[in-house]
Scaffold this motif. Sequence first.
Motif, short mmCIF file in Angstrom:
data_model
loop_
_atom_site.label_atom_id
_atom_site.label_comp_id
_atom_site.label_asym_id
_atom_site.label_seq_id
_atom_site.Cartn_x
_atom_site.Cartn_y
_atom_site.Cartn_z
N TYR A 263 -5.72 -17.49 2.24
CA TYR A 263 -7.13 -17.62 1.84
C TYR A 263 -7.75 -16.28 1.46
N SER A 264 -7.64 -15.25 2.33
CA SER A 264 -8.22 -13.95 2.00
C SER A 264 -7.30 -13.13 1.10
N GLY A 265 -5.99 -13.33 1.22
CA GLY A 265 -5.03 -12.60 0.40
C GLY A 265 -4.79 -11.17 0.85
N VAL A 266 -5.33 -10.77 1.99
CA VAL A 266 -5.18 -9.40 2.48
C VAL A 266 -3.80 -9.23 3.11
N ILE A 267 -3.17 -8.09 2.86
CA ILE A 267 -1.86 -7.77 3.45
C ILE A 267 -2.08 -6.89 4.68
N CYS A 268 -1.52 -7.31 5.83
CA CYS A 268 -1.67 -6.55 7.07
C CYS A 268 -0.44 -6.76 7.94
N PRO A 269 -0.29 -5.97 9.03
CA PRO A 269 0.86 -6.17 9.93
C PRO A 269 0.86 -7.57 10.53
N SER A 270 2.05 -8.10 10.75
CA SER A 270 2.16 -9.48 11.25
C SER A 270 2.07 -9.57 12.77
N ARG A 271 2.04 -8.41 13.46
CA ARG A 271 1.91 -8.43 14.91
C ARG A 271 0.71 -7.58 15.33
N ARG A 272 -0.03 -8.11 16.29
CA ARG A 272 -1.20 -7.41 16.82
C ARG A 272 -1.27 -7.61 18.33
N LEU A 273 -2.09 -6.76 18.98
CA LEU A 273 -2.46 -6.99 20.37
C LEU A 273 -3.84 -7.62 20.41
N CYS A 274 -4.05 -8.55 21.31
CA CYS A 274 -5.38 -9.14 21.45
C CYS A 274 -6.40 -8.03 21.68
N PRO A 275 -7.49 -7.99 20.91
CA PRO A 275 -8.46 -6.88 21.03
C PRO A 275 -9.30 -6.93 22.30
N ASN A 276 -9.21 -8.02 23.05
CA ASN A 276 -9.94 -8.08 24.32
C ASN A 276 -9.32 -7.06 25.28
N PRO A 277 -10.07 -6.05 25.75
CA PRO A 277 -9.49 -5.00 26.60
C PRO A 277 -8.95 -5.51 27.92
N LYS A 278 -9.37 -6.71 28.35
CA LYS A 278 -8.87 -7.28 29.60
C LYS A 278 -7.62 -8.11 29.38
N CYS A 279 -7.18 -8.24 28.14
CA CYS A 279 -6.01 -9.07 27.84
C CYS A 279 -4.93 -8.22 27.19
N GLY A 280 -5.04 -7.97 25.88
CA GLY A 280 -4.07 -7.11 25.19
C GLY A 280 -2.71 -7.73 24.99
N VAL A 281 -2.59 -9.06 25.03
CA VAL A 281 -1.30 -9.70 24.88
C VAL A 281 -0.81 -9.58 23.44
N LEU A 282 0.51 -9.53 23.24
CA LEU A 282 1.10 -9.41 21.92
C LEU A 282 1.02 -10.76 21.19
N ILE A 283 0.54 -10.73 19.95
CA ILE A 283 0.36 -11.94 19.15
C ILE A 283 1.01 -11.73 17.78
#
Length: 350
Positions: A263-283
């Motif tokens: 939909y947006s067509g933006v290219i970005c890394p396919s893996r991130r960490l949850c931005p919630n500082p109390k979580c940070g799980v790999l997604i």
Amino acid sequence: MKRTKQVPVCTIFVKDHKNRSLPITVPAVLEQVTVKHFKNLVENKLGIQANDQQLIFGGKTLLDNTVLSDYPELKENSNIFLVRRLHGGTKDELIESIIAEIPTIDQPCSICFHSPSLKLPCGDLYCRDCVRQNTCEAAKTRKTMVKCSVCHKEWSLSIIRQYGLVDKKGIYKLADKLSENLIIKDNEVWECPGCGCYGRREDKAKYRVHCSQCAAENKIADHCFRCARTWKQPSSSTECGNPECETSLLELLTTAPLKRIAYSGVICPSRRLCPNPKCGVLIEHARLCKQMTCMECSTKFCFICLSICQGDVWPCGSYAYRCKVAPIQLSGQVVRNQSWFRSFIRWLTG
């Protein structure tokens, strides 16, 4: 001959790291039993020092300065979960039985608008099906308490039991499940790879954890909190000496393949960490748009710019808006160290 008057007693079970239910006998009048005294009884039974115990019931930690009667649904034959406190340096059965004899009123349910409904203590109206769904959903989604979906007030175990929404057997199952959820959601709770014992890291500055259970069984007792591997640096409490420990997560983030978000067509890394500082799980992004919901903490965020949704407002605009790509997250994130995450890391890194 003078007879000694017998004091009525009851049995409360403590679930240990091996999923055994160990009986602890206490006076039947729970107002006389402090949590601190109960921990001493557990110490005499299992040999685990009282200061190293964290006792959990119904999703709540039992405090030393309270008595067992302060937890209304903690009764005879209840299960209390034991988590060890670790020092650094050296059932998934869900609630399905709702009692049929619940007084109802001829008004629509606040959720599905069907009649009749039940008036809960918080003042909101629920039909039986929605009460069942809300209770089961809390257990399934790793919640540590059951809350009203409308006003978000807590439904305590005593309220649920008092109003007859769940039978006695269901209350015990719910209490066990909420306790398990609390253990899973605690970032400092760690599962020992040697014996499977759950423990809580006390010193957050140290990654070296010592398992007393493994030591008692003459097994390797020192492990790394981050990678769960055997500790190889005797002189250090922060560096375990395993090269995979420092590089595995960093490599997963820096070597993540780029992908084009739908939909947006933006290219970005396919893996991130949850931005919630109390979580940070790999997604890892699988498909569809940039708007994501973390399955661990329920935080809604944009996978491209990592901005967090505030209520129903997305700071970066709609799902098709081309927002700015956030840089790769390299530090400052809390990473969950549960067994499933460690298995996922090992699977990806071979």
